[in-house]
Design an enzyme around this catalytic site. Structure first.
Site, PDB file in Angstrom:
ATOM      1  N   HIS A  15       0.861  -1.208   0.000  1.00 50.83           N
ATOM      2  CA  HIS A  15       0.000   0.000   0.000  1.00 50.83           C
ATOM      3  C   HIS A  15       0.883   1.239   0.000  1.00 50.83           C
ATOM      4  O   HIS A  15       1.461   1.605   1.022  1.00 50.83           O
ATOM      5  CB  HIS A  15      -0.906   0.011   1.246  1.00 50.83           C
ATOM      6  CG  HIS A  15      -1.854   1.181   1.283  1.00 50.83           C
ATOM      7  ND1 HIS A  15      -3.203   1.022   1.492  1.00 50.83           N
ATOM      8  CD2 HIS A  15      -1.656   2.512   1.152  1.00 50.83           C
ATOM      9  CE1 HIS A  15      -3.799   2.196   1.470  1.00 50.83           C
ATOM     10  NE2 HIS A  15      -2.872   3.131   1.277  1.00 50.83           N
ATOM     11  N   HIS A  17       1.393   5.433  -1.801  1.00 52.82           N
ATOM     12  CA  HIS A  17       0.981   6.544  -2.666  1.00 52.82           C
ATOM     13  C   HIS A  17       2.233   7.100  -3.324  1.00 52.82           C
ATOM     14  O   HIS A  17       3.091   7.666  -2.647  1.00 52.82           O
ATOM     15  CB  HIS A  17       0.298   7.639  -1.842  1.00 52.82           C
ATOM     16  CG  HIS A  17      -0.933   7.159  -1.148  1.00 52.82           C
ATOM     17  ND1 HIS A  17      -2.187   7.250  -1.696  1.00 52.82           N
ATOM     18  CD2 HIS A  17      -1.090   6.528   0.038  1.00 52.82           C
ATOM     19  CE1 HIS A  17      -3.072   6.713  -0.875  1.00 52.82           C
ATOM     20  NE2 HIS A  17      -2.434   6.261   0.187  1.00 52.82           N
ATOM     21  N   LEU A  18       2.331   6.929  -4.644  1.00 47.23           N
ATOM     22  CA  LEU A  18       3.515   7.438  -5.360  1.00 47.23           C
ATOM     23  C   LEU A  18       3.249   8.781  -6.027  1.00 47.23           C
ATOM     24  O   LEU A  18       4.173   9.393  -6.564  1.00 47.23           O
ATOM     25  CB  LEU A  18       3.994   6.415  -6.397  1.00 47.23           C
ATOM     26  CG  LEU A  18       4.572   5.107  -5.832  1.00 47.23           C
ATOM     27  CD1 LEU A  18       5.062   4.207  -6.972  1.00 47.23           C
ATOM     28  CD2 LEU A  18       5.703   5.362  -4.842  1.00 47.23           C
ATOM     29  N   ARG A  19       1.982   9.227  -6.018  1.00 48.42           N
ATOM     30  CA  ARG A  19       1.635  10.542  -6.603  1.00 48.42           C
ATOM     31  C   ARG A  19       1.979  10.624  -8.094  1.00 48.42           C
ATOM     32  O   ARG A  19       2.165   9.626  -8.750  1.00 48.42           O
ATOM     33  CB  ARG A  19       2.319  11.683  -5.827  1.00 48.42           C
ATOM     34  CG  ARG A  19       2.166  11.632  -4.319  1.00 48.42           C
ATOM     35  CD  ARG A  19       0.729  11.634  -3.865  1.00 48.42           C
ATOM     36  NE  ARG A  19       0.621  11.901  -2.418  1.00 48.42           N
ATOM     37  CZ  ARG A  19      -0.401  11.508  -1.670  1.00 48.42           C
ATOM     38  NH1 ARG A  19      -1.393  10.808  -2.197  1.00 48.42           N
ATOM     39  NH2 ARG A  19      -0.450  11.800  -0.401  1.00 48.42           N
ATOM     40  N   ASN A  43      -5.423   7.172  -6.072  1.00 48.97           N
ATOM     41  CA  ASN A  43      -6.139   8.417  -5.744  1.00 48.97           C
ATOM     42  C   ASN A  43      -5.426   9.660  -6.275  1.00 48.97           C
ATOM     43  O   ASN A  43      -5.084  10.575  -5.544  1.00 48.97           O
ATOM     44  CB  ASN A  43      -6.409   8.528  -4.227  1.00 48.97           C
ATOM     45  CG  ASN A  43      -5.146   8.573  -3.387  1.00 48.97           C
ATOM     46  OD1 ASN A  43      -4.110   8.043  -3.774  1.00 48.97           O
ATOM     47  ND2 ASN A  43      -5.226   9.206  -2.230  1.00 48.97           N
ATOM     48  N   LYS A 101      -9.412  -0.508  -5.466  1.00 48.54           N
ATOM     49  CA  LYS A 101      -9.400   0.201  -4.197  1.00 48.54           C
ATOM     50  C   LYS A 101     -10.760   0.847  -3.950  1.00 48.54           C
ATOM     51  O   LYS A 101     -11.285   1.557  -4.810  1.00 48.54           O
ATOM     52  CB  LYS A 101      -8.313   1.289  -4.222  1.00 48.54           C
ATOM     53  CG  LYS A 101      -8.218   2.131  -2.953  1.00 48.54           C
ATOM     54  CD  LYS A 101      -7.749   1.320  -1.760  1.00 48.54           C
ATOM     55  CE  LYS A 101      -7.890   2.076  -0.443  1.00 48.54           C
ATOM     56  NZ  LYS A 101      -6.755   2.932  -0.134  1.00 48.54           N
ATOM     57  N   HIS A 138     -10.361   1.159   2.157  1.00 50.03           N
ATOM     58  CA  HIS A 138     -10.168   2.199   3.172  1.00 50.03           C
ATOM     59  C   HIS A 138     -11.374   2.087   4.096  1.00 50.03           C
ATOM     60  O   HIS A 138     -12.465   2.526   3.758  1.00 50.03           O
ATOM     61  CB  HIS A 138     -10.086   3.597   2.532  1.00 50.03           C
ATOM     62  CG  HIS A 138      -9.801   4.664   3.543  1.00 50.03           C
ATOM     63  ND1 HIS A 138      -8.599   5.337   3.611  1.00 50.03           N
ATOM     64  CD2 HIS A 138     -10.550   5.142   4.568  1.00 50.03           C
ATOM     65  CE1 HIS A 138      -8.630   6.194   4.627  1.00 50.03           C
ATOM     66  NE2 HIS A 138      -9.809   6.096   5.220  1.00 50.03           N
ATOM     67  N   HIS A 176      -4.355  -0.436   6.111  1.00 52.71           N
ATOM     68  CA  HIS A 176      -3.870   0.415   7.214  1.00 52.71           C
ATOM     69  C   HIS A 176      -4.777   0.369   8.445  1.00 52.71           C
ATOM     70  O   HIS A 176      -5.344   1.369   8.853  1.00 52.71           O
ATOM     71  CB  HIS A 176      -3.646   1.863   6.754  1.00 52.71           C
ATOM     72  CG  HIS A 176      -4.692   2.459   5.838  1.00 52.71           C
ATOM     73  ND1 HIS A 176      -6.029   2.447   6.126  1.00 52.71           N
ATOM     74  CD2 HIS A 176      -4.572   3.075   4.633  1.00 52.71           C
ATOM     75  CE1 HIS A 176      -6.685   3.046   5.155  1.00 52.71           C
ATOM     76  NE2 HIS A 176      -5.822   3.422   4.226  1.00 52.71           N
ATOM     77  N   LEU A 221      -4.776   9.496   7.843  1.00 52.14           N
ATOM     78  CA  LEU A 221      -6.063   8.812   7.930  1.00 52.14           C
ATOM     79  C   LEU A 221      -5.888   7.343   7.558  1.00 52.14           C
ATOM     80  O   LEU A 221      -5.153   7.054   6.615  1.00 52.14           O
ATOM     81  CB  LEU A 221      -7.084   9.476   6.997  1.00 52.14           C
ATOM     82  CG  LEU A 221      -7.553  10.848   7.490  1.00 52.14           C
ATOM     83  CD1 LEU A 221      -8.332  11.571   6.397  1.00 52.14           C
ATOM     84  CD2 LEU A 221      -8.394  10.708   8.753  1.00 52.14           C
ATOM     85  N   ASP A 249       1.475   2.708   3.549  1.00 51.16           N
ATOM     86  CA  ASP A 249       0.620   3.887   3.375  1.00 51.16           C
ATOM     87  C   ASP A 249       1.460   5.162   3.359  1.00 51.16           C
ATOM     88  O   ASP A 249       1.027   6.210   3.837  1.00 51.16           O
ATOM     89  CB  ASP A 249      -0.489   3.972   4.434  1.00 51.16           C
ATOM     90  CG  ASP A 249      -1.561   4.985   4.047  1.00 51.16           C
ATOM     91  OD1 ASP A 249      -1.654   5.337   2.852  1.00 51.16           O
ATOM     92  OD2 ASP A 249      -2.290   5.439   4.950  1.00 51.16           O
ATOM     93  N   HIS A 253       2.977  14.538   1.302  1.00 53.43           N
ATOM     94  CA  HIS A 253       2.436  15.873   1.006  1.00 53.43           C
ATOM     95  C   HIS A 253       3.582  16.826   1.316  1.00 53.43           C
ATOM     96  O   HIS A 253       4.316  16.617   2.297  1.00 53.43           O
ATOM     97  CB  HIS A 253       1.245  16.212   1.914  1.00 53.43           C
ATOM     98  CG  HIS A 253       0.034  15.353   1.677  1.00 53.43           C
ATOM     99  ND1 HIS A 253      -0.872  15.615   0.670  1.00 53.43           N
ATOM    100  CD2 HIS A 253      -0.415  14.256   2.303  1.00 53.43           C
ATOM    101  CE1 HIS A 253      -1.836  14.702   0.699  1.00 53.43           C
ATOM    102  NE2 HIS A 253      -1.576  13.857   1.680  1.00 53.43           N
ATOM    103  N   ALA A 265      -3.775  15.086   5.216  1.00 49.71           N
ATOM    104  CA  ALA A 265      -3.550  13.835   5.946  1.00 49.71           C
ATOM    105  C   ALA A 265      -2.543  12.995   5.186  1.00 49.71           C
ATOM    106  O   ALA A 265      -2.669  12.819   3.972  1.00 49.71           O
ATOM    107  CB  ALA A 265      -4.861  13.072   6.078  1.00 49.71           C
TER     108      ALA A 265
END
Ligand code: NCD
Ligand code: ZN
Length: 355
Positions: A15, A17-19, A43, A101, A138, A176, A221, A249, A253, A265
């Site tokens: 899990h 987030h690589l953006r 996302n 997801k 989630h 998560h 979150l 996770d 940011h 978050a």
């Protein structure tokens, strides 16, 4: 005396987030430095909802990796109320999508296109159950009247339990997890139900967000809960139970976006993720169980081969920088505060170079 060493099969991150854009360029190398594969969250803005979008995103990720990197991004589809089940089935068949997801609409960062009511996606869930495609959840309700610290437990009762009853063959990963309720539910559930656990939920409880002032770097979150929940998560992660496996996770940011009147978050833990987990396993006298959690239980659940390579950790202090200044190819600088900023971790990956 030589430092103690621990060699484990190369881990995967189930899990992350690589953006996209400059942030992708800044963060992808850190994940690829430690993990052989990662389940990449969809996302983005706009979210990844089609096979074409996922293929194109996968190419952008590959382009952001250092030359010679063997890292494999595993792509996910972002479920919406109107997602086409045929598109999902085709993407899985073509090995573009590894999983789907489920973000309840409004639950977290870029979840406004998420699912507003679970019955809207019944057709796609039926297809996933039939083809053996994992559903990654989630697990938080979004009703404003439910206290934020209760949203995971209420989700399990109201949404997850009935969902598993309707789709007993569906592979589900509760992502998560943050509560003893989730640990108990997953532990006592069927073999097709598993959970990922982040490093930060093993290290901090909710007090961390308020220690001496407001600490945005510990806000994520689902939000960290009371100490009793952290203790339950540590017990689950280090138990050797294959239903619990690694998912960072890591959710970068920029420092500016975190330290603002309405801070985002997400905790950026990718650069020192395996070291962060190793610290917990050592504290729990369970270093011998790190390999199962980090490198074996995830692939077995997903039905993927174990990685052939290995990594070696050694007991050497690792000073985590207070802030990372990362540059993309165009020279755009991104400032990120890593998890454990300013702390020293007891184990480090051999020849690991901080970015
Ligand atoms: C994630 C993000 O920023 O994309 N944030 C977070 O706090 N974990 C979204 C998510 O996984 O909830
Ligand atoms: Zn996430």
């Amino acid at each position: 005396m030589a430092a103690r060493q621990l060699t484990i099969r190369q881990p995967d991150d189930w899990h992350v987030h690589l953006r996209d854009g400059a942030m992708l360029q800044a963060v992808a190398p850190a994940t690829a430095a430690q993990f052989a594969r990662a389940i990449v969250m969809p996302n983005l803005r706009p979210p990844v909802t089609t096979v074409a979008a996922a293929s194109a995103y996968r190419e952008r990720i590959r382009a952001a990796l250092p030359d010679g990197s063997g890292f494999t991004p595993l792509m996910t589809a972002y479920l919406t109320d109107t997602i086409d089940p045929e598109e999902i089935e085709r993407g899985f068949g073509e090995e573009v999508f590894t999983a789907c997801k489920l973000y309840p609409a409004g639950a977290t960062t870029n979840s406004d296109s998420g699912v507003t009511a679970i019955d809207r996606i019944e057709p796609v869930l039926a297809v996933m159950e039939r083809i053996g495609m994992p559903l990654l959840i989630h697990g938080e309700v979004t009703d404003a009247e439910i206290d934020i610290f209760d949203r995971e437990a209420v989700f399990i009762e109201r949404v997850l339990e009935p969902l598993l009853a309707r789709h007993p063959g569906l592979k589900v990963v509760l992502e998560h997890i943050t509560t003893s309720d989730a640990v108990d539910f997953v532990r006592s559930g069927p073999a097709n139900l598993a959970a990922t656990i982040t490093p930060h939920h093993l290290h901090i409880n909710r007090n961390a967000m308020f220690a001496g002032g407001l600490r945005p770097d510990f806000y994520c979150l689902p939000v960290a809960k009371r100490e009793l929940h952290r203790i339950a998560l540590r017990a689950a992660a280090t138990s050797g139970n294959p239903k619990f496996f690694l998912g960072t996770d890591s959710a970068p940011h920029s420092r500016e976006a975190k330290e603002s009147a309405c801070g985002c978050a997400g905790i950026y833990n990718a650069p020192f993720a395996i070291e962060s987990y190793a610290a917990v396993f050592e504290q729990e006298n369970a270093l011998h169980r790190l390999e199962g959690f980090a490198s074996e239980f995830g692939p077995r659940f997903y039905g993927l081969p174990l990685n052939p390579g290995s990594i070696t950790l050694e007991e050497q202090p690792l000073a985590v920088p207070p802030v990372l200044h990362l540059n993309d190819a165009a020279g755009t600088s991104v400032n990120l505060v890593p998890f454990h900023a300013g702390q020293t971790l007891p184990w480090r990956v051999q020849a690991h170079e901080a970015q």
